[in-house]
Each structure stands twice: as C-alpha cells, then as structure tokens.
Design an enzyme around this catalytic site. Structure first.
Site, PDB file in Angstrom:
ATOM      1  N   VAL A  14      33.790  40.958  34.684  1.00  0.00           N
ATOM      2  CA  VAL A  14      32.773  41.276  35.687  1.00  0.00           C
ATOM      3  C   VAL A  14      32.919  42.700  36.223  1.00  0.00           C
ATOM      4  O   VAL A  14      31.976  43.271  36.754  1.00  0.00           O
ATOM      5  CB  VAL A  14      32.834  40.249  36.839  1.00  0.00           C
ATOM      6  CG1 VAL A  14      34.060  40.448  37.687  1.00  0.00           C
ATOM      7  CG2 VAL A  14      31.583  40.289  37.704  1.00  0.00           C
ATOM      8  N   LYS A  33      48.879  43.692  40.390  1.00  0.00           N
ATOM      9  CA  LYS A  33      48.376  42.696  39.441  1.00  0.00           C
ATOM     10  C   LYS A  33      49.549  41.768  39.148  1.00  0.00           C
ATOM     11  O   LYS A  33      50.482  42.143  38.430  1.00  0.00           O
ATOM     12  CB  LYS A  33      47.900  43.387  38.162  1.00  0.00           C
ATOM     13  CG  LYS A  33      47.441  42.442  37.066  1.00  0.00           C
ATOM     14  CD  LYS A  33      45.984  42.130  37.198  1.00  0.00           C
ATOM     15  CE  LYS A  33      45.476  41.369  35.968  1.00  0.00           C
ATOM     16  NZ  LYS A  33      44.030  41.178  36.004  1.00  0.00           N
TER      17      LYS A  33
END
EC number: 6.3.3.3
Length: 213
Positions: A14, A33
């Site tokens: 996305v 992350k």
C-alpha cells in the site's frame, strides 16, 4: 516520553514504508521495523534511511532479519528461526518513534500470533495507511473494525495515491476516524520530493496530538 506511533496498512504494497519514511523524517524521529522479511533487495530500514534523511543511529535495528520476502511466520520457519513475540517491545527513544508493521493487521508473526496481537499488547496509537484505488473501502473498514475490536487506538487514516474524494470520504464517515491526509504518488521519488509531498498533504501536528479514537 516521546510519541510512539505504529504504522500499519490495509494490505501489502500500500506504500506504508514510503509513508513511514516521510513521517519519521518530518518528525525528525526514529524508525523501527521489528521484523524484516526479505534481504536480497533494499530493506525497509534502508529505504527509510534513504528517503527520510535520518542517520543510521536513528533507525532502530530489526529484532529479526529473515531472508525470504514472505509472511514473517513462514520466513522464520524457512530460516529455522523462532520468533519470540514476547520479546518484541517498542523501544523508548528521546525523539518520536515510528514503528512499521508488515502487510496488514492480521499478518502472522508466528503460527499463533498476528501483528494485531502485538499492537493490542503495545497499546500504542495506529496510523492506518490505505490506498485510494478500487477495493480500498472494504479493506479499510475491515481494518478499522479489527483495530476497534481489540481496543487499539486509531490516530487516523493516511491515504496514499491519487485523489478520490468519494472513496476517502466514505471511509472516514463510515469508519468514524480522522482523515490525516493523503500522500500523492511522487515521481521521481527522492528525499526532497517526498518531503514536499508530505508537507503538502499532512499537518505534522496531527501526529503528536492526542487525537486517537
């Protein structure tokens, strides 16, 4: 304590890594992350460093670096690694921290635990990144429902793509969430063009105020 924000998406691809780079750079913060799946190409942390302007000291090391670009649970199994989700704790930093998930909310970390389970434990506000293209209404509203079902605070929705007033509006109205803004597709994608696109589409103050609901 500085703000800590989780960035998730309605699905894979996305644009949440590019958005995370823009947000972390605009906040002059940190990025993390927790699990990186796929090491052959540029990792998400490397992308964020390249596009945000943050130095390596502002990018928190991944807890797990897995070779194959698939769901973390499978990537870990292929590498013979056991992900201990209980050890994944959001770092405390002296500047705002942007934490990026993987894929959508229900991507499995292990055979028993999803990213949404992790978010529910962290109790941190979530920014949901959503496309503006066909299909995003269903994906977005399902994601909003899933977050609310687990009592996870939603800071708002950040749209990514070309303007789609009707689609964006129905998601905001039916989802009863804040529209944080929209990040346009940028060509060429550089640190400077991304910084400008983010400044044009968002109010950075919305990410540091207590607005989650």
């Amino acid at each position: 304590m500085s703000a800590r924000i989780v960035v998730s998406g309605t699905d894979t691809g996305v644009g949440k890594t590019v958005f995370s780079a823009a947000l972390a750079g605009a906040l002059d913060g940190y990025y993390w992350k927790p699990v990186q799946s796929g090491l052959d190409e540029e990792t998400d942390s490397q992308t964020v460093m390249r596009l945000s302007g943050l130095g390596a000291e502002r990018v928190w090391p991944e807890a797990y670096r897995l070779r194959t670009p698939v769901s973390p649970h499978l990537a870990a199994e292929l590498d013979g690694v056991t992900i201990d989700h209980r050890a994944l704790e959001a770092p405390h930093t002296d500047r705002p921290l942007v934490i990026e998930g993987a894929g959508g909310l229900l991507v499995p970390l292990t055979r028993d635990v999803t990213y949404l389970d992790l978010m529910a434990r962290w109790r941190l506000p979530v920014v949901l990144c959503a496309r503006t293209a066909l299909g995003t209404i269903n994906h977005s509203l399902l994601s909003i429902e899933a977050l609310r079902a687990r009592d996870v605070a939603i800071l708002g929705v950040s749209f990514i793509g070309e303007e789609n007033v009707e689609t964006e509006g129905i998601i905001i109205d039916m989802g009863r969430v804040k529209r944080l803004g929209r990040l346009s597709y940028v060509t060429p994608l550089t640190r400077a063009t991304l910084r400008q696109a983010f400044a044009d589409g968002f109010d950075i103050g919305d990410f540091v105020k207590e607005r989650a609901r």
